[in-house]
Enzyme design. Structure first.
Site, short mmCIF file in Angstrom:
data_model
loop_
_atom_site.label_atom_id
_atom_site.label_comp_id
_atom_site.label_asym_id
_atom_site.label_seq_id
_atom_site.Cartn_x
_atom_site.Cartn_y
_atom_site.Cartn_z
N HIS A 151 -5.10 6.39 5.46
CA HIS A 151 -4.28 6.15 4.27
C HIS A 151 -2.79 5.98 4.61
O HIS A 151 -2.00 5.62 3.77
CB HIS A 151 -4.51 7.23 3.19
CG HIS A 151 -3.79 8.53 3.42
ND1 HIS A 151 -3.60 9.46 2.41
CD2 HIS A 151 -3.23 9.07 4.52
CE1 HIS A 151 -2.95 10.50 2.88
NE2 HIS A 151 -2.72 10.30 4.16
N GLY A 170 -2.90 11.38 22.58
CA GLY A 170 -3.39 10.01 22.53
C GLY A 170 -2.70 9.23 21.44
O GLY A 170 -2.03 9.80 20.57
C1 LIG Z 1 -1.07 12.64 7.43
S1 LIG Z 1 -1.19 13.40 8.97
C2 LIG Z 1 -2.87 14.01 8.94
C3 LIG Z 1 -3.05 15.18 9.87
C4 LIG Z 1 -4.47 15.80 9.81
N1 LIG Z 1 -5.51 14.82 10.05
C5 LIG Z 1 -4.69 16.50 8.49
O1 LIG Z 1 -5.30 15.91 7.60
O2 LIG Z 1 -4.22 17.64 8.36
C6 LIG Z 1 -1.32 12.02 10.08
C7 LIG Z 1 -1.42 12.40 11.54
O3 LIG Z 1 -1.44 11.20 12.31
C8 LIG Z 1 -0.67 11.44 13.49
N2 LIG Z 1 -0.20 10.16 14.03
C9 LIG Z 1 0.68 9.29 13.47
N3 LIG Z 1 0.86 8.23 14.27
C10 LIG Z 1 0.08 8.44 15.37
C11 LIG Z 1 -0.18 7.70 16.55
N4 LIG Z 1 0.41 6.51 16.77
N5 LIG Z 1 -1.04 8.21 17.46
C12 LIG Z 1 -1.65 9.41 17.26
N6 LIG Z 1 -1.45 10.15 16.14
C13 LIG Z 1 -0.61 9.67 15.21
C14 LIG Z 1 0.46 12.32 13.02
O4 LIG Z 1 1.05 13.02 14.09
C15 LIG Z 1 -0.26 13.22 12.04
O5 LIG Z 1 -0.74 14.39 12.65
#
Ligand SMILES: C[S@@+](CC[C@H](N)C(=O)[O-])C[C@H]1O[C@@H](n2cnc3c(N)ncnc32)[C@H](O)[C@@H]1O
Length: 359
Positions: free
Chosen positions: A269, A249
Site C-alpha cells: 500500500h 535487503g
Molecule cells: C508501512 S511499514 C510496514 C512495516 C511492517 N510490515 C508492519 O506492518 O508493521 C513499511 C516498511 O517497509 C520498509 N521499506 C521501505 N522501503 C524499503 C525498501 N526499499 N527495502 C526494504 N524495506 C523497505 C520500511 O522500512 C518499513 O518497515
C-alpha cells in the site's frame, strides 16, 4: 488475546456507522462542518499534550490543573483549558470538583502504556506528515504523490535521513501492527513447521506473533538497516529471537531469503502499481515454486467508502506513492509477477490476500 469472530467485528463496525449516520440526520448540516473542523483541534491538542507530557501526572490519579501545572512547570489556567478540551474528545474526564482523570482512551497517551498510541499521534502530527497533506490540492491536479512533490524525496528517504524519526515510525508501526496481529494470526491456517519470511517487516512485530503461535516455525525478517537495528532486541523480548534471523535487503534490488510463506504487511500500500510489481518480482525471485505470499492490508473496493480504509488510502496519497487496493487489484499485481491467486480472507480488521508462486 481472544479475538472476536470477523462477523462480530463487521456487525460492530456497521452498527457504529449506522448510529453516526442517524445522529447526522438529526442535526443541521452546518453542524457537521463544526464537528469535522474540530478534528484539527483534537489532533493538535493531543500533540501539545504529548510535547508537554501533560497527561503523565494523571496516571492512576485524579488531579486539578493546578497540581498538574505545578508538577510540570506549566501555566495552570492554560493547562485547565487544554485538559478540559481533551475531555470533549474523551481523553480526560472533568469532575465538578475541577479534578481531571484519564479515560481508557487517555491512558493510551501515557508513554509507558503497553498499548500506547503516543507514537501514532506524534507521527500523524509530524511536519513530514503534514507536508504531504498540505500539498493535496496539487496532487489533485497532477496526481503526483504529495509528500514526494512537497519535499523532493520519498518518505523512506526522508526517514533514512532522520534516524530519530525513522525509529519513531518503526515503533509506531509496531504499535499499530500489534493491534491487528491477533486477528491475522487467528484467521489464517498457518503451517505447523517451515519458514516464514516477513518482507518489509519493520522491527518484527507481525513475524513475532506468528512465530509465537507456531513454535516449530522459523522466521526471517527482511527490511532496511534502520528498522532492523532494534529488531533483535524486540524479537528477544517476544521470546522468538532464537528462531528468527534478520536480513538487510531492498524491496526492489532483491533479497536472499528462501521461505515457505512470505508476508507483505502494509508494504504494497506504500507503492504504485509498477513498484508493487517490482516488489512482488523480488519476492518471486527469492521464493521456491509453491511458496505462498500473504498480502496483509486493509482492502479497499473502488466504489465503497468506509472508515478507516478510505482514510488510510488518503494517508497513502499524502505520504507515499501508494494506495489501498481490492483483492482483485492485488491479485492482478501478483499475476504480473508470477503468482496465482489463492485464498482471500477478511479478518474483519485486516484483509489477507494469498498469492501462490507458480511452478
Ligand atoms: C508501512 S511499514 C510496514 C512495516 C511492517 N510490515 C508492519 O506492518 O508493521 C513499511 C516498511 O517497509 C520498509 N521499506 C521501505 N522501503 C524499503 C525498501 N526499499 N527495502 C526494504 N524495506 C523497505 C520500511 O522500512 C518499513 O518497515
Amino acid at each position: 488475546m481472544r479475538t472476536p469472530p470477523p462477523a462480530v467485528v463487521r456487525t460492530i463496525q456497521r452498527l457504529g456507522a449506522a448510529l453516526q449516520r442517524a445522529a447526522g440526520a438529526l442535526q443541521p448540516p452546518q453542524a457537521r462542518f463544526l464537528e469535522v473542523s474540530g478534528g484539527v483541534a483534537a489532533v493538535l491538542l493531543l500533540r501539545a499534550a504529548l510535547e508537554t507530557r501533560l497527561v503523565e501526572p494523571l496516571a492512576g490519579r485524579r488531579a486539578t490543573a493546578g497540581e498538574v501545572a505545578g508538577e510540570l512547570g506549566l501555566h495552570a489556567d492554560t493547562v485547565h483549558r487544554v485538559l478540559r478540551g481533551l475531555a470533549v474528545y474523551g481523553v480526560t474526564r472533568l469532575g465538578r470538583d475541577g479534578r481531571f482523570a484519564l479515560t481508557r482512551v487517555g491512558e493510551l497517551l501515557l508513554e509507558g502504556h503497553p498499548h500506547s498510541m503516543a507514537g501514532w499521534i506524534r507521527y500523524v502530527t509530524s511536519d513530514a506528515n503534514l507536508a504531504g497533506w498540505r500539498r493535496l490540492p496539487e496532487s489533485l491536479r497532477d496526481g503526483r504523490p504529495a509528500f514526494n512533490a512537497a519535499t523532493g524525496r520519498s518518505i523512506w528517504e526522508h526517514l533514512a535521513e532522520h534516524p530519530e524519526e525513522e525509529a519513531g515510525f518503526a515503533r509506531t508501526m509496531r504499535e499499530l501492527t500489534l493491534l491487528s496481529a491477533p486477528f491475522i494470526v487467528a484467521a489464517y491456517p498457518w503451517p505447523a513447521a517451515g519458514t516464514v519470511c516477513d518482507v518489509g517487516g519493520g522491527t518484527g512485530a507481525m513475524l513475532a506473533e506468528v512465530l509465537r503461535a507456531r513454535p516449530a516455525l522459523d522466521g526471517v525478517l527482511v527490511d532496511q538497516a534502520g528498522p532492523l537495528a532494534s529488531a533483535g532486541e524486540y524479537l528477544a523480548s517476544r521470546g522468538v529471537a532464537g528462531r528468527a534471523r534478520t536480513v538487510e535487503g531492498d524491496l526492489f534490488a532483491g533479497f536472499d531469503a528462501e521461505a515457505d510463506l512470505y508476508l507483505l504487511k502494509d508494504v504494497l500500500h506504500d507503492w504504485d502499481d509498477d513498484q508493487c510489481r517490482a516488489i512482488l518480482a523480488s519476492v518471486r525471485a527469492a521464493a521456491p515454486a509453491g511458496a505462498r505470499v500473504l498480502v496483509l492490508e486493509w482492502l479497499q473496493e473502488p466504489n465503497v467508502a468506509s472508515f478507516p480504509v478510505s482514510v488510510s488510502d488518503l494517508m497513502m496519497l499524502a505520504q507515499t506513492e501508494g494506495r489501498q487496493r481490492s483483492p482483485a487489484e492485488l491479485q492482478a499485481l501478483g499475476a504480473a509477477a508470477g503468482f496465482a491467486p489463492g485464498r482471500v480472507i477478511d479478518t474483519g480488521v485486516y484483509g489477507i490476500v494469498e498469492l501462490v508462486a507458480a511452478g
